[in-house]
Design a protein around this motif. Structure first.
Motif, mmCIF file in Angstrom:
data_model
loop_
_atom_site.group_PDB
_atom_site.id
_atom_site.type_symbol
_atom_site.label_atom_id
_atom_site.label_comp_id
_atom_site.label_asym_id
_atom_site.label_seq_id
_atom_site.Cartn_x
_atom_site.Cartn_y
_atom_site.Cartn_z
ATOM 1 N N MET A 1 2.169 -5.423 11.699
ATOM 2 C CA MET A 1 2.757 -4.985 10.431
ATOM 3 C C MET A 1 2.118 -3.656 10.001
ATOM 4 N N THR A 2 2.959 -2.699 9.591
ATOM 5 C CA THR A 2 2.364 -1.422 9.171
ATOM 6 C C THR A 2 1.978 -1.512 7.694
ATOM 7 N N ALA A 3 0.855 -0.842 7.362
ATOM 8 C CA ALA A 3 0.374 -0.866 5.972
ATOM 9 C C ALA A 3 1.318 -0.049 5.103
ATOM 10 N N PRO A 4 1.475 -0.431 3.814
ATOM 11 C CA PRO A 4 2.321 0.376 2.927
ATOM 12 C C PRO A 4 1.731 1.773 2.747
ATOM 13 N N LEU A 5 2.617 2.735 2.476
ATOM 14 C CA LEU A 5 2.148 4.116 2.304
ATOM 15 C C LEU A 5 1.276 4.212 1.055
ATOM 16 N N LEU A 6 0.252 5.064 1.138
ATOM 17 C CA LEU A 6 -0.617 5.295 -0.022
ATOM 18 C C LEU A 6 -0.036 6.446 -0.845
ATOM 19 N N GLY A 7 0.086 6.243 -2.159
ATOM 20 C CA GLY A 7 0.608 7.291 -3.044
ATOM 21 C C GLY A 7 -0.482 8.314 -3.361
ATOM 22 N N VAL A 8 -0.184 9.583 -3.112
ATOM 23 C CA VAL A 8 -1.175 10.658 -3.315
ATOM 24 C C VAL A 8 -0.832 11.461 -4.555
#
Ligand SMILES: NC(=O)c1ccc[n+]([C@@H]2O[C@H](COP(=O)([O-])OP(=O)(O)OC[C@H]3O[C@@H](n4cnc5c(N)ncnc54)[C@H](O)[C@@H]3O)[C@@H](O)[C@H]2O)c1
Length: 354
Positions: A1-8
């Motif tokens: 499972m890919t990790a959710p994108l981090l908001g920058v």
């Protein structure tokens, strides 16, 4: 499972954001998405954000109050870094990446370290050479060789930043650089300019230099000059180690950034790509009698690696470098900057020999 994108969220949308961090983040679309851009100049924030489909604002508080901002990159001028790091930590963000120099005084470093511990928010410094994978591999190989270094030379000859910025992106809202005649440069504040050049440019290599310094050895500035229009020539003695730091930002066409580390029976030459250029890592030559080992260049640049590390740290997959080590790097840079500036200041009349 890919990790959710981090908001920058980025504080400051000037050249380093536009020409370095946004291109780097574009290559890391599997880890990050830019959600919020802040700059004190609203037009710049708006234009940069619009191209990314991100929100924009002109206040630090507004960006930090945005729940989509999970990690904060601080890309404002250095005098704002300490307050902005502290605010991002207190806002409970997952991690902070701050451009170099991450603070400007020992007191600020202490305060930031205390707040990072208190809030548990990890801080990384955007000193990309420290993350360069070839540097890290070469440093490990040096450790195995056990060579005792006696000489280090850092030599930087680069064209002005604007040339790289324009090649990297369509810059918006660049602040005009003040025009200074050579005469003014010499007359006005050579010492302050030299201090700024150490904290702005030499600081990229100083953590690498410090990694070879024996704990407790005293640092002495043997000579120092500010080189117009922007550069320096500084010679240091630190215990048994002689260090030469040379930089010239001129109109020369060929960028050159070399760090040499020399012991009696082994020598390391590292050639770095210039700042702004997403051209992979440094390459290294490690020479000992009868053999030369070449490392790199590899496709991962120091910029990519600092952001990848930020993702790992923000997700709790890896600890950040202790903030005390970052503070020690800064104290070393301040000792060089202050010692070099002091070297240039006129000797007070009372101490002049008669
Ligand atoms: N790692 C690298 O290779 C590299 C290269 C260039 C610059 N830098 C560092 O990046 C930082 C910014 O450099 P730059 O070249 O973009 O500088 P700059 O000063 O030209 O631009 C900074 C931007 O910040 C904005 N700003 C001013 N005050 C602000 C505030 N209080 N809060 C938020 N934004 C504010 C300005 O309007 C401008 O758009 C500096 O710390 C510099 O040392 C790092």
């Amino acid at each position: 499972m890919t990790a959710p994108l981090l908001g920058v969220g980025l504080l400051g949308a000037g050249p380093v954001t536009q020409a370095i961090h946004l291109p780097t983040l574009a290559a890391l679309g599997d880890s990050f998405r830019v959600v919020h851009i802040m700059d004190v100049v609203g037009g710049v924030a708006a234009q940069v954000a619009e191209a990314l489909g991100a929100r924009w604002s002109t206040s630090v508080e507004e960006l930090l109050a945005d729940p989509a901002v999970e990690v904060v990159a601080i890309c404002s001028p250095p005098e704002f870094h300490a307050d902005q790091i502290i605010a991002a930590c207190r806002a409970g963000k997952k991690a902070v990446l701050c451009e170099k120099p991450f603070v400007l005084t020992a007191e600020e470093a202490e305060l930031v370290a205390a707040v990072s511990h208190e809030t548990g928010v990890p801080i990384l410094v955007g000193a990309m050479h420290s993350y360069d994978p070839v540097w890290l591999a070469a440093r490990e190989a040096w450790n195995e060789s056990g060579g005792r270094v006696h000489t280090i030379r850092s030599s930087i000859a680069l064209p002005p930043n604007a040339r790289f910025e324009d090649l990297a992106t369509e810059m918006v809202g660049r602040l005009p650089r003040p025009e200074q005649s050579e005469h003014e440069v010499r007359q006005v504040q050579d010492a302050e300019l030299l201090r700024g050049a150490v904290l702005g440019l030499a600081i990229h290599d100083l953590p690498l230099v410090r990694s070879f310094v024996v704990d407790g050895d005293e640092l002495r500035v043997c000579s120092a000059s500010f080189e117009p229009s922007y550069g320096y020539l500084i010679v240091l003695r630190i215990g048994g180690l002689a260090v030469e730091l040379h930089a010239a930002i001129t109109e020369n066409w060929a960028p050159d950034w070399v760090l040499e580390v020399i012991a009696d029976d082994i020598a390391l030459t590292l050639t770095f790509p210039p700042s702004y250029v997403q051209a992979g890592s440094a390459f290294a030559e490690l020479s000992a009698p009868g053999r030369t080992e070449v490392l790199g260049p590899w496709d991962r640049s120091g910029y990519l690696e600092e952001w990848r590390r930020l993702a790992e740290v923000a997700r709790g997959a890896r600890p950040a470098q202790p903030i005390e080590a970052l503070a020690d790097d800064l104290l070393f840079a301040l000792a060089v900057a202050d010692g070099a500036a002091e070297f240039l200041r006129p000797v007070p009349a009372a101490v002049v020999a008669v």
